[in-house]
Design a protein around this motif. Structure first.
Motif, short mmCIF file in Angstrom:
data_model
loop_
_atom_site.label_atom_id
_atom_site.label_comp_id
_atom_site.label_asym_id
_atom_site.label_seq_id
_atom_site.Cartn_x
_atom_site.Cartn_y
_atom_site.Cartn_z
N LYS A 2 33.92 34.16 32.57
CA LYS A 2 34.11 34.65 31.43
C LYS A 2 35.79 34.66 31.42
CE LYS A 2 33.16 37.52 27.60
NZ LYS A 2 32.32 38.83 27.02
N ALA A 3 36.51 34.04 30.33
CA ALA A 3 37.91 34.40 30.35
C ALA A 3 38.32 34.26 28.82
CB ALA A 3 38.57 33.49 31.14
N ASP A 4 39.37 34.81 28.36
CA ASP A 4 39.91 34.67 27.12
C ASP A 4 40.84 33.45 27.46
OD1 ASP A 4 41.60 34.30 24.86
OD2 ASP A 4 42.04 36.38 24.78
N VAL A 11 43.28 32.94 32.31
CA VAL A 11 42.99 31.44 32.70
C VAL A 11 43.34 31.29 34.41
CG1 VAL A 11 43.56 29.12 32.44
CG2 VAL A 11 42.98 30.47 30.54
N LYS A 12 44.33 31.89 34.64
CA LYS A 12 44.67 31.66 36.12
C LYS A 12 43.54 32.50 37.11
CE LYS A 12 49.57 31.42 35.53
NZ LYS A 12 50.85 32.08 36.05
N ALA A 13 43.18 33.70 36.52
CA ALA A 13 42.06 34.48 37.15
C ALA A 13 40.83 33.73 37.45
CB ALA A 13 42.26 35.77 36.81
N ALA A 16 41.37 30.86 39.69
CA ALA A 16 41.12 31.27 41.01
C ALA A 16 39.75 31.82 41.48
CB ALA A 16 42.13 32.52 41.29
N ARG A 17 38.91 32.31 40.73
CA ARG A 17 37.47 32.76 41.08
C ARG A 17 36.75 31.28 41.18
NH1 ARG A 17 38.09 36.23 36.65
NH2 ARG A 17 36.86 34.92 35.41
N ALA A 18 36.71 30.43 40.34
CA ALA A 18 36.10 29.18 40.51
C ALA A 18 36.35 28.56 41.84
CB ALA A 18 36.35 28.30 39.36
N ILE A 19 37.65 28.50 42.08
CA ILE A 19 37.99 27.71 43.31
C ILE A 19 37.63 28.61 44.30
CG2 ILE A 19 40.06 27.09 44.66
CD1 ILE A 19 41.39 26.35 41.71
#
Length: 99
Positions: A2-4, A11-13, A16-19
């Motif tokens: 989840k992200a705004d 978005v960067k975070a 980074a989590r997905a990668i």
């Protein structure tokens, strides 16, 4: 995850989590947008940028940066990555009344 998506740091975070979790990304599907009560012709530029353009731009840019960092993964695709942008049902709503 989840992200705004209108917030660059979130978005960067998120990317980074997905990668970190998947190792890389090969496709990004952009389907961000919020319903606003203002009709399109009454919407402010700030509302449009935050809701409908900024999120898709930030996510696409983050994906392209990962695609470029990784390069082409030939067992997966001949392209470094794929971007998919989706619309909403609002293309079916006409201004000025019924059809």
């Amino acid at each position: 995850m989840k992200a705004d998506v209108s917030d660059e740091d979130e978005v960067k975070a998120m990317f980074a989590r997905a990668i970190d979790h998947f190792g890389t990304l090969h496709i990004a599907v952009n389907k961000a947008g919020l319903q606003r009560d203002a009709a399109f012709h009454q919407m402010t530029l700030e509302q449009w940028n935050t809701v409908n353009l900024t999120g898709q731009f930030l996510c696409a840019r983050a994906a392209v940066r990962e695609f470029g960092r990784r390069g082409v993964d030939s067992p997966v695709s001949v392209a470094a990555g794929k971007l998919l942008f989706m619309s909403s049902v609002h293309q079916e709503i006409r201004l000025g009344g019924p059809r």
